[in-house]
Design a protein around this motif. Structure first.
Motif, mmCIF file in Angstrom:
data_model
loop_
_atom_site.group_PDB
_atom_site.id
_atom_site.type_symbol
_atom_site.label_atom_id
_atom_site.label_comp_id
_atom_site.label_asym_id
_atom_site.label_seq_id
_atom_site.Cartn_x
_atom_site.Cartn_y
_atom_site.Cartn_z
ATOM 1 N N ILE A 66 -15.304 5.762 -25.128
ATOM 2 C CA ILE A 66 -14.649 7.297 -25.230
ATOM 3 C C ILE A 66 -15.611 8.404 -25.350
ATOM 4 O O ILE A 66 -16.270 8.807 -26.104
ATOM 5 C CB ILE A 66 -13.971 6.892 -27.160
ATOM 6 C CG1 ILE A 66 -13.229 5.829 -26.634
ATOM 7 C CG2 ILE A 66 -12.981 8.181 -27.337
ATOM 8 C CD1 ILE A 66 -12.090 5.167 -27.672
ATOM 9 N N SER A 69 -11.145 12.280 -27.010
ATOM 10 C CA SER A 69 -9.409 11.984 -27.239
ATOM 11 C C SER A 69 -8.781 13.297 -27.669
ATOM 12 O O SER A 69 -9.299 13.926 -28.770
ATOM 13 C CB SER A 69 -8.879 11.076 -28.585
ATOM 14 O OG SER A 69 -9.623 11.032 -29.400
ATOM 15 N N ARG A 630 -1.826 10.259 -29.178
ATOM 16 C CA ARG A 630 -3.010 10.245 -28.866
ATOM 17 C C ARG A 630 -3.239 9.912 -27.631
ATOM 18 O O ARG A 630 -3.012 8.655 -26.427
ATOM 19 C CB ARG A 630 -4.589 10.215 -29.971
ATOM 20 C CG ARG A 630 -5.018 8.705 -29.668
ATOM 21 C CD ARG A 630 -5.880 8.434 -30.388
ATOM 22 N NE ARG A 630 -5.319 7.787 -31.357
ATOM 23 C CZ ARG A 630 -5.604 7.297 -32.381
ATOM 24 N NH1 ARG A 630 -7.537 6.806 -32.609
ATOM 25 N NH2 ARG A 630 -5.568 6.736 -33.665
ATOM 26 N N VAL A 632 -6.796 8.981 -24.877
ATOM 27 C CA VAL A 632 -7.294 8.935 -24.701
ATOM 28 C C VAL A 632 -8.516 8.571 -23.666
ATOM 29 O O VAL A 632 -7.941 8.161 -22.565
ATOM 30 C CB VAL A 632 -7.597 7.596 -25.749
ATOM 31 C CG1 VAL A 632 -9.292 6.074 -25.516
ATOM 32 C CG2 VAL A 632 -7.378 7.006 -26.882
#
Length: 637
Positions: A66, A69, A630, A632
């Motif tokens: 990630i 985000s 959210r 991501v």
């Protein structure tokens, strides 16, 4: 010497031309490897969900992490207004240059930096002011982009029935569009509409200077609900340019398929899902849903065009080019649930501009997208007739010869659970309480087990298509349901003789599913041949539970998902929640082999997309729901 000079000149000219061609190819490759947009909800207007990117590939996908985000601003809104609870975050962003644009479940539009996720602007359509919207409440799937002569616009239709046009660079409403940047979609419909009965949750389809809008219409068992008419609006002014009547009006073709003048009061038959378009042909393709009352059609005798039909329109005029009805006189809530995929295929050596429509009932209908003619024969076959008083079900339904169904259909020896003789016997006892049989067994007063159920089969996330290999990827679910018809209460809320009630679901023995696995799967079909290349369960599912019951290991049995596929140069991505783990799985798209699984921080609700900025490939997916929604974003280190 003359020959030599001429040959030398030709050689030099040829070399120069080849050099120019090579430079053009290099330029194109640089564009793809340095910057790649995802400019429509499903990448292109043909809904391929395909990107020719391979920085994230079989060798590197294990290194995904990630990189940023973005917490949806809905999370804060829910804290302030806890009575307005959104569903899962279902949007798929679009990417233009260095900016992502997306909608939120509660109706905001945001622009984010594609490399960092930093918020550039936000516009709140204030959908929430009209209260809980129709059907499934607050949810939304995305926005569309238009650019011409220096103007750049984001188009956002809302849950409460408005169409907004926003400046893509500032987020401010376009003052020349409609009334201060918005058009009231409840006007110009030809019938008075209660805003509580109509809204839009899908990204609109833009063809040239026309914005094509369908809508989510209440399918309650009431009379005089809005019909699902589709309209085209001028992108400069917001003026309604045309309307296509999903329920044909007096004098229009198809009107006679609504017998006893039922066209006057019938509703729904709407395009609540996404559409596709072919800008070269100037055509838009509309996947229509079921009319109301979904499971009892006694008040709407006839085949009911254009319900549960794929309709091709001229996007400039709204005139019908062709149509194909997948379900006559629908009684199963078998809406066409997803945007059709526009596919260029080669069948028996013949190039065909085709359209492939997945369905809840587990079929892929492959048609010539210019003429509407089936690519492979589709046969009208006799089906069981209804014995419900007042119902006049269709004696036949269209059954494709190719491809074969991608889901289990009907309750029979071929589909019923059979891990052990005891479980099979218990399952047979369960189904004896209901009517059951082949696909299109009609609803009944006793209760009919419907397989696939109204949730599919395929659903709104649709399928993906690889234009380089003609491979077609379909995520689907095996979800039987029960439709039992009952007489409504005498409170005057409906004039229908019967509505759905009573038993609605059916469990298998010992709390296992009623049918054989897999319960969620991905099917890969070569659309040049109509043949399956592979079918794989989309996760472990309840495999361990089955083993713990002393049953031989069945292998992965799959699970349910609403997320759609993402196809890249080498991989197929599919998101799923499997045994409480939220996973983005990368498959080898040629074999279906699982290459890597990345654990997401919340349940996936949207379909992933991918893009490149400054030579770096990103994958973005919407996850979460009520207070943890959210985006991501994944990339390589």
């Amino acid at each position: 010497m003359k020959f030599f000079s001429t040959a030398l000149a030709l050689t030099l000219v040829t070399s120069f031309c080849l050099s120019l061609s090579a430079e053009r190819l290099i330029d194109e490759k640089v564009k793809v490897t340095s910057n790649y947009d995802w400019s429509n909800y499903a990448q292109d207007k043909g809904s391929s969900k395909y990107a020719p990117l391979d920085q994230i590939n079989r060798s590197t996908v294990k290194d995904l992490q990630i990189v940023w985000s973005w917490d949806s601003t809905d999370n804060q809104r829910v804290t302030l207004r806890p009575q307005q609870v959104p569903l899962s975050f279902k949007a798929t962003p679009i990417k233009i240059n260095n900016t992502l644009f997306t909608s939120t479940s509660l109706g905001a539009v945001v622009a984010l930096d594609a490399q960092t996720g930093a918020l550039q602007w936000e516009f709140d359509t204030e959908t929430w002011k009209d209260g809980r919207p129709v059907n499934l409440g607050f949810h939304h799937r995305g926005v569309s982009y238009w650019e011409n002569s220096g103007k750049k616009r984001i188009l956002m239709p809302t849950n409460n029935g408005y169409l907004w046009s926003l400046d893509a660079e500032t987020g401010l409403p376009d003052s020349l569009f409609g009334d201060g940047g918005k058009v009231d979609l409840t006007e110009g419909y030809g019938r008075e509409i209660n805003r509580k009965h109509y809204g839009v949750t899908a990204a609109p389809t833009v063809v040239g200077d026309i914005v094509v809008i369908g809508g989510l219409v209440a399918d309650y068992p009431l009379m005089d609900l809005p019909p699902g008419h589709v309209r085209g609006f001028d992108i400069h002014t917001g003026k309604q340019r045309w309307i296509f009547h999903s329920i044909p009006q007096h004098g229009e073709s198809g009107n006679d398929t609504w017998e006893d003048d039922s066209w006057k009061r019938a509703g729904a038959a709407n395009v609540w899902t996404l559409m596709s378009a072919d800008p070269e042909l100037g055509y838009v393709y509309l996947p229509f849903g079921t009319p109301n009352n979904d499971w009892y059609g006694g008040a709407r005798p006839g085949d009911n065009l254009y319900a549960e039909s794929l309709v091709c329109l001229d996007a400039k005029t709204g005139k019908r080019v062709w149509h194909f009805q997948m379900v006559h006189h629908g009684l199963w809530d078998y809406d066409l649930p997803a945007a059709p995929n526009l596919v260029d295929i080669k069948v028996d050596g013949k190039a065909i501009k085709a359209v492939a429509q997945v369905s809840k009932q587990g079929f892929v209908y492959v048609l010539d997208r210019v003429t509407g003619a089936p690519v492979w024969p589709i046969e009208e076959r006799a089906v069981q007739r209804s014995n419900v008083p007042g119902e006049h079900s269709s004696p036949t339904q269209p059954i494709p010869s190719k491809p074969e169904a991608f889901e289990l259909q009907g309750i029979s020896d071929a589909t019923l659970i059979d891990f052990t003789p005891e479980l099979r016997a218990a399952a047979e006892k369960i189904i004896s309480r209901f009517d059951h049989g082949e696909l299109f067994t009609p609803p009944s007063l006793k209760g009919t087990i419907q397989l696939p159920g109204w949730g599919g089969g395929a659903n709104w996330s649709g399928a993906g298509f690889d234009p380089e290999t003609s491979m077609f990827y379909i995520p689907s679910m095996t979800m039987p349901s029960v439709v039992q018809l009952v007489e409504p209460t005498k409170d005057g809320t409906t004039e229908n003789r019967y509505i759905r009630g009573g038993t609605r679901n059916v469990r298998g023995p010992q709390r296992l599913p009623l049918t054989k696995p897999p319960y969620g799967r991905i099917s890969a079909i070569n659309l040049d041949t109509g043949e399956y290349v592979w079918v794989k369960p989309n996760g472990e599912g309840i495999r361990q539970k089955i083993i713990d019951m002393g049953i031989d290991d069945p292998g992965p049995v799959g699970t349910f998902t609403i997320s759609g596929p993402l196809v890249t140069k080498m991989l197929l991505f599919q998101a799923v929640t499997d045994n409480k783990k939220h996973l983005l799985t990368a498959y080898d798209k040629q074999t279906g082999e699982t290459v890597h699984q990345f654990e997401l921080p919340a349940a996936p609700g949207g379909t992933p997309m991918t893009y490149m900025v400054d030579g770096k490939q990103y994958i973005v997916i919407a996850v979460g729901g009520v207070k943890d929604a959210r985006l991501v974003t994944l990339a390589l280190p």
